[in-house]
Design an enzyme around this catalytic site. Structure first.
Site, PDB file in Angstrom:
ATOM      1  N   LYS A 170      56.559  -0.327  40.766  1.00 20.18           N
ATOM      2  CA  LYS A 170      56.154   1.013  41.234  1.00 20.18           C
ATOM      3  C   LYS A 170      57.227   1.638  42.129  1.00 20.18           C
ATOM      4  CE  LYS A 170      52.136  -0.334  42.944  1.00 20.18           C
ATOM      5  NZ  LYS A 170      52.037  -1.734  42.452  1.00 20.18           N
ATOM      6  N   VAL A 171      57.724   0.880  43.103  1.00 16.87           N
ATOM      7  CA  VAL A 171      58.726   1.438  44.012  1.00 16.87           C
ATOM      8  C   VAL A 171      60.111   1.428  43.361  1.00 16.87           C
ATOM      9  CG1 VAL A 171      59.906   1.143  46.222  1.00 16.87           C
ATOM     10  CG2 VAL A 171      57.445   0.736  46.083  1.00 16.87           C
ATOM     11  N   GLY A 172      60.504   0.276  42.800  1.00 13.32           N
ATOM     12  CA  GLY A 172      61.860   0.113  42.294  1.00 13.32           C
ATOM     13  C   GLY A 172      62.205   1.109  41.196  1.00 13.32           C
ATOM     14  N   VAL A 204      61.853  -3.442  39.325  1.00 13.97           N
ATOM     15  CA  VAL A 204      61.697  -2.020  38.988  1.00 13.97           C
ATOM     16  C   VAL A 204      60.226  -1.764  38.639  1.00 13.97           C
ATOM     17  CG1 VAL A 204      64.038  -1.301  38.465  1.00 13.97           C
ATOM     18  CG2 VAL A 204      62.780  -2.595  36.740  1.00 13.97           C
ATOM     19  N   LYS A 232      46.435  -5.725  61.563  1.00 14.76           N
ATOM     20  CA  LYS A 232      46.364  -6.195  60.184  1.00 14.76           C
ATOM     21  C   LYS A 232      45.076  -6.989  60.063  1.00 14.76           C
ATOM     22  CE  LYS A 232      49.166  -6.438  56.466  1.00 14.76           C
ATOM     23  NZ  LYS A 232      50.177  -5.536  55.969  1.00 14.76           N
TER      24      LYS A 232
HETATM   25  P1  NAD Z   1      55.076  -3.819  42.062  1.00 14.50           P
HETATM   26  O1  NAD Z   1      54.243  -5.026  41.855  1.00 14.50           O
HETATM   27  O2  NAD Z   1      54.703  -2.538  41.384  1.00 14.50           O
HETATM   28  O3  NAD Z   1      56.586  -4.108  41.638  1.00 14.50           O
HETATM   29  C1  NAD Z   1      57.224  -5.330  41.844  1.00 14.50           C
HETATM   30  C2  NAD Z   1      58.137  -5.564  40.642  1.00 14.50           C
HETATM   31  O4  NAD Z   1      58.883  -6.747  40.895  1.00 14.50           O
HETATM   32  C3  NAD Z   1      57.355  -5.782  39.336  1.00 14.50           C
HETATM   33  O5  NAD Z   1      57.923  -4.987  38.307  1.00 14.50           O
HETATM   34  C4  NAD Z   1      57.541  -7.279  39.075  1.00 14.50           C
HETATM   35  O6  NAD Z   1      57.550  -7.578  37.684  1.00 14.50           O
HETATM   36  C5  NAD Z   1      58.883  -7.521  39.708  1.00 14.50           C
HETATM   37  N1  NAD Z   1      59.155  -8.918  40.060  1.00 14.50           N
HETATM   38  C6  NAD Z   1      58.297  -9.886  40.438  1.00 14.50           C
HETATM   39  N2  NAD Z   1      58.956 -11.035  40.649  1.00 14.50           N
HETATM   40  C7  NAD Z   1      60.263 -10.770  40.406  1.00 14.50           C
HETATM   41  C8  NAD Z   1      61.449 -11.547  40.460  1.00 14.50           C
HETATM   42  N3  NAD Z   1      61.438 -12.856  40.748  1.00 14.50           N
HETATM   43  N4  NAD Z   1      62.625 -10.935  40.198  1.00 14.50           N
HETATM   44  C9  NAD Z   1      62.670  -9.618  39.872  1.00 14.50           C
HETATM   45  N5  NAD Z   1      61.578  -8.844  39.780  1.00 14.50           N
HETATM   46  C10 NAD Z   1      60.404  -9.423  40.046  1.00 14.50           C
HETATM   47  O7  NAD Z   1      55.172  -3.626  43.651  1.00 14.50           O
HETATM   48  P2  NAD Z   1      55.717  -2.372  44.450  1.00 14.50           P
HETATM   49  O8  NAD Z   1      54.583  -1.570  44.976  1.00 14.50           O
HETATM   50  O9  NAD Z   1      56.791  -1.696  43.674  1.00 14.50           O
HETATM   51  O10 NAD Z   1      56.362  -3.087  45.713  1.00 14.50           O
HETATM   52  C11 NAD Z   1      57.642  -3.694  45.646  1.00 14.50           C
HETATM   53  C12 NAD Z   1      57.995  -4.283  47.007  1.00 14.50           C
HETATM   54  O11 NAD Z   1      57.996  -3.259  47.983  1.00 14.50           O
HETATM   55  C13 NAD Z   1      56.997  -5.349  47.506  1.00 14.50           C
HETATM   56  O12 NAD Z   1      57.707  -6.306  48.264  1.00 14.50           O
HETATM   57  C14 NAD Z   1      56.103  -4.551  48.430  1.00 14.50           C
HETATM   58  O13 NAD Z   1      55.508  -5.374  49.417  1.00 14.50           O
HETATM   59  C15 NAD Z   1      57.098  -3.596  49.042  1.00 14.50           C
HETATM   60  N6  NAD Z   1      56.496  -2.368  49.571  1.00 14.50           N
HETATM   61  C16 NAD Z   1      55.753  -1.561  48.766  1.00 14.50           C
HETATM   62  C17 NAD Z   1      55.192  -0.400  49.296  1.00 14.50           C
HETATM   63  C18 NAD Z   1      54.394   0.544  48.445  1.00 14.50           C
HETATM   64  O14 NAD Z   1      54.050   1.622  48.945  1.00 14.50           O
HETATM   65  N7  NAD Z   1      54.111   0.234  47.193  1.00 14.50           N
HETATM   66  C19 NAD Z   1      55.388  -0.079  50.654  1.00 14.50           C
HETATM   67  C20 NAD Z   1      56.163  -0.926  51.448  1.00 14.50           C
HETATM   68  C21 NAD Z   1      56.714  -2.069  50.895  1.00 14.50           C
END
Ligand code: NAD
Length: 362
Positions: free
Chosen positions: A186-188, A184, A83
């Protein structure tokens, strides 16, 4: 840790290599940490963050690089763990010169460390880094990368949830199952799509009201407050936003049988994995279930270039890998988090050892 490592880095507490990079003209101050290359090049993202001190940055990069080694090992990848951190405020300090200076630091490691996106870095940044080094992944498809990793992260998380249900209920059928999805983005959102398509009932929360409204409209999801979503009476609680959501306050309030989501560092402290076990809640270790993104960027290193079908096929093994972790936890009477560490350490030791047998070009 189970038995010592006999080769290369990764001995507990010992990183193979830590490199500091400094370029006053561009303002670059970075640290690259390679925990282990026993299984292959150390792949892990670059975090661009305004650390209060260089010591804070060092602590973070040492912790994160070790985590990457365990994640790659559990995903069955031929990758080690590394990292990097860049100290600074990305909104203020990021520039072409800084990113390219950083690229030259990465290149100086000759492929032992391969970088990707993380907090504060984006595909366009990696494209600049990649103009100075061959060892940058996670760029957009037009730049020769594999593109948005949230698609495979969500797919792997969905398959992981099914594996959890199989373990606790004997069936992975999602029809009529209730899943509470926190975050909800990108991933959710993509995860919710998979779950809804199979007939799951959804409850969602997000700080972004538009995001939850979209889920209510598209999937008929119920919307709850962010500080209540963990306590919903559902089959599965799926954290997909923040870390630290499994803690002394939330664990006693859980009503679910399974916690399985993509958010990184869901356990506030490692001991909380044991608390979940004591509460009878099956926890899918976050770095095992959310490995889809790593599998995707790791695939960019394949000698024939990235192949979406191959990456997807590897993501489809996440369910089976979780079931192996759960079996290990049951056999040993340990938390699933501890079991995942054992699985990773075993593979690093047993497969990493083979590199001691010299073969030409391997
Ligand atoms: P993202 O920023 O697109 O989505 C995160 C969502 O969480 C946003 O909609 C945001 O508004 C919401 N959020 C923020 N604080 C919040 C709270 N207190 N309560 C509820 N919702 C809240 O990020 P992502 O890419 O969807 O990633 C989500 C998680 O998955 C992160 O922890 C990230 O580290 C992890 N992750 C992502 C990937 C990837 O490929 N994108 C890979 C591995 C892990």
């Amino acid at each position: 840790m189970e038995g010592p490592f006999s080769l290369l880095g990764g001995q507990d507490g010992g990183h193979e290599q830590v490199v500091f990079g400094n370029d006053p003209d561009s303002g670059l101050r970075c640290i690259v940490a390679i925990y282990s290359t026993a299984l292959g090049p150390a792949l892990g993202g670059t975090r661009f963050y305004p650390y209060a001190s260089e010591e804070d940055a060092l602590v973070d990069v040492l912790r994160l690089s070790k985590g990457m080694a365990y994640k790659a090992a559990c995903a069955g990848l031929d990758l080690g763990g590394g990292k990097a951190v860049i100290v600074g405020d990305p909104a203020v300090d990021k520039s072409e010169a800084l990113l390219r200076a950083y690229g030259r630091v990465v290149e100086s490691l000759g492929g032992r460390y391969v970088t990707a996106c993380d907090v504060g870095t984006y595909p366009a940044d990696l494209a600049l880094v990649g103009r100075e080094t061959r060892w940058a992944t996670g760029t957009d498809v037009v730049e020769g990368g594999s593109g948005d990793s949230s698609v495979l992260t969500a797919y792997g998380t969905y398959l992981g949830i099914k594996a959890c249900l199989r373990h606790v209920a004997g069936s992975d059928d999602l029809a009529g199952r209730h899943v509470a999805v926190q975050g909800v983005g990108k991933v959710g959102y993509k995860l919710a799509e998979h779950l809804a398509a199979e007939g799951a009932r959804l409850t969602v929360s997000d700080i972004d009201d538009d995001a939850t409204a979209r889920c209510a409209e598209r999937f008929g999801a119920e919307v709850v407050a962010n500080d209540k979503v963990h306590a919903v009476d559902a089959d599965v609680y799926s954290p997909n936003a923040l870390g630290g959501v499994l803690n002394d306050a939330t664990i006693p309030e859980l009503q679910c049988r399974v916690v399985a989501g993509a958010a990184n560092n869901q356990l506030l402290e490692e001991r909380h994995a044991e608390d979940l076990r004591a509460a009878g809640v099956l926890y899918a270790p976050d770095y095992v279930i959310n490995a889809g993104g790593l599998i995707q960027v790791g695939d960019e290193l394949h000698p024939d270039g990235h192949c979406p079908q191959r990456a997807r096929a590897r993501v489809e093994q996440i369910g089976q890998r979780l079931l192996e972790v759960f079996a290990m936890a049951d056999t040993r009477g340990v938390s699933t988090e501890t079991a995942a560490e054992l699985v990773a350490e075993r593979r690093i030791a047993s497969v990493g050892r083979l590199r001691g047998f010299w073969l030409p070009g391997r």
